[in-house]
Each structure stands twice: as structure tokens, then as C-alpha cells.
Design an enzyme around this catalytic site. Structure first.
Site, PDB file in Angstrom:
ATOM      1  N   HIS A  25       6.959   6.322   2.417  1.00 18.88           N
ATOM      2  CA  HIS A  25       5.501   6.458   3.034  1.00 18.88           C
ATOM      3  C   HIS A  25       4.151   6.239   2.405  1.00 18.88           C
ATOM      4  CE1 HIS A  25       5.178  10.012   0.839  1.00 18.88           C
ATOM      5  NE2 HIS A  25       3.849  10.246   1.043  1.00 18.88           N
TER       6      HIS A  25
HETATM    7  C1  UD1 Z   1      -0.714  12.067   3.096  1.00 21.99           C
HETATM    8  C2  UD1 Z   1      -1.092  12.102   1.500  1.00 21.99           C
HETATM    9  C3  UD1 Z   1      -0.031  11.979   0.759  1.00 21.99           C
HETATM   10  C4  UD1 Z   1       0.998  12.605   1.088  1.00 21.99           C
HETATM   11  C5  UD1 Z   1       1.569  12.485   2.371  1.00 21.99           C
HETATM   12  C6  UD1 Z   1       2.648  13.190   2.827  1.00 21.99           C
HETATM   13  C7  UD1 Z   1      -3.640  11.483   1.086  1.00 21.99           C
HETATM   14  C8  UD1 Z   1      -4.397  10.431   0.483  1.00 21.99           C
HETATM   15  N1  UD1 Z   1      -2.095  10.967   1.355  1.00 21.99           N
HETATM   16  O1  UD1 Z   1      -0.501  10.604   3.126  1.00 21.99           O
HETATM   17  O2  UD1 Z   1      -0.277  12.154  -0.672  1.00 21.99           O
HETATM   18  O3  UD1 Z   1       1.976  12.233   0.293  1.00 21.99           O
HETATM   19  O4  UD1 Z   1       0.236  12.777   3.326  1.00 21.99           O
HETATM   20  O5  UD1 Z   1       2.938  12.943   4.016  1.00 21.99           O
HETATM   21  O6  UD1 Z   1      -3.873  12.670   1.477  1.00 21.99           O
HETATM   22  N2  UD1 Z   1      -0.094  10.517  10.946  1.00 21.99           N
HETATM   23  C9  UD1 Z   1       0.442  11.169  12.457  1.00 21.99           C
HETATM   24  N3  UD1 Z   1       0.453  12.507  12.555  1.00 21.99           N
HETATM   25  C10 UD1 Z   1       0.212  13.234  11.492  1.00 21.99           C
HETATM   26  C11 UD1 Z   1      -0.319  12.929  10.357  1.00 21.99           C
HETATM   27  C12 UD1 Z   1      -0.529  11.518  10.117  1.00 21.99           C
HETATM   28  O7  UD1 Z   1       0.861  10.406  13.314  1.00 21.99           O
HETATM   29  O8  UD1 Z   1       0.344  14.630  11.587  1.00 21.99           O
HETATM   30  C13 UD1 Z   1      -0.241   9.127  11.027  1.00 21.99           C
HETATM   31  C14 UD1 Z   1      -1.717   8.535  11.447  1.00 21.99           C
HETATM   32  O9  UD1 Z   1      -1.403   7.484  12.150  1.00 21.99           O
HETATM   33  C15 UD1 Z   1      -2.099   8.508  10.057  1.00 21.99           C
HETATM   34  C16 UD1 Z   1      -1.186   8.066   9.219  1.00 21.99           C
HETATM   35  O10 UD1 Z   1       0.036   8.923   9.479  1.00 21.99           O
HETATM   36  O11 UD1 Z   1      -3.395   7.550  10.353  1.00 21.99           O
HETATM   37  C17 UD1 Z   1      -1.512   8.480   7.728  1.00 21.99           C
HETATM   38  O12 UD1 Z   1      -1.732   9.906   7.596  1.00 21.99           O
HETATM   39  P1  UD1 Z   1      -2.818  10.550   6.379  1.00 21.99           P
HETATM   40  O13 UD1 Z   1      -2.806  11.891   6.720  1.00 21.99           O
HETATM   41  O14 UD1 Z   1      -3.989   9.611   6.101  1.00 21.99           O
HETATM   42  O15 UD1 Z   1      -1.958   9.856   5.191  1.00 21.99           O
HETATM   43  P2  UD1 Z   1      -0.458  10.272   4.788  1.00 21.99           P
HETATM   44  O16 UD1 Z   1       0.254   8.687   4.660  1.00 21.99           O
HETATM   45  O17 UD1 Z   1       0.278  11.172   5.608  1.00 21.99           O
END
Ligand code: UD1
Length: 355
Positions: A202
Site C-alpha cells: 500500500h
Molecule cells: C495510512 C498511513 C500509513 C499506514 C496505512 C495503513 C499516513 C500518512 N499513512 O496510509 O502509514 O501504513 O494508513 O493502512 O497516515 N481509503 C479508503 N477507506 C479507508 C481509508 C482509506 O477507501 O477507510 C482510501 C482512500 O481512497 C484514501 C486512501 O485509501 O484516499 C489512502 O488512505 P490514507 O489514510 O490517506 O492513507 P493510507 O494509504 O491508508
């Protein structure tokens, strides 16, 4: 004494659970704030259920956004909560945007801040998490480290010795507590191949660029010829596979799994291929070979003592390391000191003794 915990993303939940449980036994008043950074049921709620974490007292419901927007939104919504609830200490976990946003709010309000999982460094400032770690540790008053390299990094950055407490790995507390649950019910392996490679990916550096993700998926398709690939995919990764119109049907791609189910899959895997931070630690504890698709790690002890090997993004390196695993020549590791299921207790003892 009143402790306010702030969590927001999946890797925070297995860390807060043992700390809250231990503080409960000390009759400390606790408030739990969920920033809402992760909001899907299978990225959040199911972890609260399986880890037996109380429902959050406050949910800031910030959702997704750019880094600046998400961080700013958490800060704006959290500030009045901290002002109103007047905690003695705020605890933050790991290295996600919720962690750094909270640290900034507390530092500006003059509220004491404790960082659980302090001191980890990849020395790679292109990783958003590295920025979050550096800032959080500069601002924290109490720094709880999982291993000696954490203490060394903090000392090298000029953090006073008195603020640093080596307590061990809280994530391993949750693992040890819930490992028996992998025997019954959840994740009992029904429908799974007998021998498989478990994959998670991821990191933005691996999945946000079409050429890089294409190359990684090609490597996985190659792995899949020798060993079935089971791939519970993060929402971000699923989205990118769709955006870039990549082919992954030959792999067993699943939705993100609940904690116990994933633990069961890890325990039985022949090898784990990942870019996660926490999974490098869990595989080291479980003694399962781990090939990390990154050029660096903030958890070097999993390489020096554990079962982890960095393969970077080089398919040839992955191939060589995988063949070692398949021929029974994977490196054997040991469990680092203080990864013993009692890190949460140590944190609670330190907090209570300083009341
Ligand atoms: C975040 C953390 C990362 C961790 C990861 C675990 C930061 C900078 N990154 O990254 O360190 O390893 O979580 O998962 O805080 N999304 C969904 N549903 C959700 C959450 C996210 O669909 O419940 C999608 C959205 O499109 C979002 C993308 O995932 O834009 C990324 O989510 P985000 O929380 O920004 O960062 P992660 O990549 O999950």
C-alpha cells in the site's frame, strides 16, 4: 489522572488496545478519540470489535484528503476536544497523519504528549511516515520506544535521555493476546491453498506509480507460478489497480481482512511479501520469512535479528530470496528483547508513576 488517546488509521488500533487495557487496571480516566482517517468498516470498526477496544468517545470523521488537508482537518477538529477535556497526557501511536496532527495540536496547547512507537527511522524523507515520526518525536515529552535502535536514533537527534523509555513492542502485545483466537473460528484457513505467499502492498512509492505497480504485479504473477499468492488489498491499492487497468485476476485478491483473520493467514504463510511496517515485526515474532518490497526500513531490528529481508523493487532479488524460502533456506530469526506481550503494562506503569 486523565489520559486521552488519539488513533485514526488501521495500524494504530492494535497499538492502542493493550495500552488502554493496562491503564484500565490502574483506574485511570481515559478518553478515546478516533480521527476518522480510516473509516471503512473493514479498515476500522472490525478492528475495534476483534481487539475489544471501547467505542471512541469522539469521532472527528475527517475522512480522506491530501496530506495537508487531512492533517489540517484533524488539527482543527481535535483542538476544541483537547481544550474541553483537559487531559493530563495525550498519547499518540505510530507514524500516521493522525499522529503528527495531534502532536502539533498538543504542543501548541502545552499539553503533555506521549508517543508510543517512538524513535523508528527509515532515514528516507520521501516517506510521509518519516516526516510524521521526526516531528512527533521532536514534540513529545514521553517517548516510548520498541527497541534499542529507537533510543539511539532519538539520542542522535538530541532528545534528552530522561524522556526516552524503552518499553518493547505494543503491537506484539495484541498479537500474543489474540494468537490463540486464530485456532478457532476466524481465519481458520477454509478455502485457502495449503502453501501460499501472503502479500500486502500500500506504500505510495509502490502503488501510486503505474510503471512501478505494473512491475511489482508482474513479479507477483511470477511468484504465483510456484506458490499461490494471497493478496488482501488495501483500498488504495485496489483503486490503483483499477485506475491503471492492471491485471491481477490470477492472484487471489481479497478485501482487507480483520485482525485475527489476517494473523491466521500470516501464521500459516510460507512467506510474506509486503511493504508494511507492522507486518515486518509480526512476521519476525511469528518466525515466518518476510520479503519487504522496500529499499529501506524503519524497523532494522527485524532484519538484523528477525526473519525480514529487504528485496527493494528488484524482481531478481525477490526471485533469489523466494527460491531460498522454497528450498527451506530462509534465514531463521529470533524475537527481539521486550517483544513479550507486556509493553502496554510498562507504559501504564510509567504514566502512573509520574502522576
Ligand atoms: C495510512 C498511513 C500509513 C499506514 C496505512 C495503513 C499516513 C500518512 N499513512 O496510509 O502509514 O501504513 O494508513 O493502512 O497516515 N481509503 C479508503 N477507506 C479507508 C481509508 C482509506 O477507501 O477507510 C482510501 C482512500 O481512497 C484514501 C486512501 O485509501 O484516499 C489512502 O488512505 P490514507 O489514510 O490517506 O492513507 P493510507 O494509504 O491508508
Amino acid at each position: 489522572m486523565h489520559i486521552l488517546h488519539v488513533v485514526g488509521a488501521r495500524p494504530n488500533f492494535m497499538k492502542v488496545a493493550p495500552v488502554m487495557r493496562s491503564l484500565n487496571q490502574c483506574s485511570v480516566q481515559q478518553t478515546l478519540v478516533h480521527t476518522g482517517q480510516h473509516y471503512d468498516v473493514n479498515m476500522s470498526e472490525v478492528f475495534f470489535q476483534q481487539l475489544n477496544i471501547p467505542a471512541p468517545d469522539v469521532n472527528l470523521a475527517v475522512g480522506s484528503g491530501t496530506h495537508a488537508r487531512q492533517t489540517a482537518e484533524i488539527m482543527t477538529r481535535l483542538e476544541p476536544v483537547v481544550v474541553d477535556t483537559k487531559p493530563d497526557v495525550v498519547l499518540v501511536y505510530g507514524d500516521v497523519n493522525s499522529t503528527v496532527a495531534t502532536s502539533l495540536v498538543c504542543a501548541k496547547l502545552g499539553v503533555r504528549l506521549g508517543h508510543v512507537e517512538a524513535g523508528l527511522r527509515s532515514f528516507d524523507r520521501t516517506m510521509p511516515e518519516e516526516i510524521n515520526r521526526l516531528i512527533t518525536d521532536q514534540l513529545a515529552d514521553l517517548l516510548f520506544t520498541p527497541s534499542v535502535d529507537g533510543d539511539d536514533n532519538l539520542r542522535n537527534e538530541g532528545i534528552a535521555r530522561e524522556k526516552i523509555f524503552r518499553v518493547g513492542n505494543v503491537m506484539i502485545d495484541s498479537l500474543i493476546r489474540l494468537l490463540p483466537a486464530t485456532q478457532n473460528g476466524n481465519g481458520n484457513g477454509n478455502g485457502m491453498p495449503k502453501r501460499y505467499a501472503l502479500v500486502t502492498l500500500h506504500r505510495p512509492a509502490n502503488v501510486d506509480d503505474s510503471a512501478t505497480l505494473t512491475r511489482i504485479l508482474e513479479s507477483l504473477l511470477e511468484v504465483n507460478r510456484d506458490l499461490a499468492v494471497v493478496f488482501p488489498a488495501h483500498p488504495r491499492t485496489k483503486q490503483r489497480i483499477a485506475d491503471f487497468r492492471l491485471k491481477a485476476e490470477q492472484l487471489c485478491v481479497l478485501d482487507p481482512l480483520p485482525y485475527i483473520d489476517f494473523l491466521a493467514l500470516q501464521k500459516r504463510a510460507m512467506v510474506v511479501i509486503t511493504d508494511s511496517g507492522g507486518i515486518q515485526e509480526e512476521t519476525t515474532f511469528l518466525g515466518v520469512p518476510c520479503l519487504t518490497v522496500r529499499e529501506n526500513t524503519e524497523r532494522p531490528i527485524t532484519v538484523s535479528m528477525g526473519t525480514n529481508t529487504l528485496v527493494g523493487r528488484d524482481p531478481a532479488k525477490l526471485r533469489i530470496e523466494l527460491s531460498k524460502v522454497l528450498s527451506g533456506k530462509a534465514k531463521k530469526g529470533t524475537v527481539p528483547p521486550l517483544w513479550d506481550g507486556r509493553a502496554g503494562e510498562r507504559i501504564a506503569d510509567i504514566l502512573v508513576s509520574r502522576e
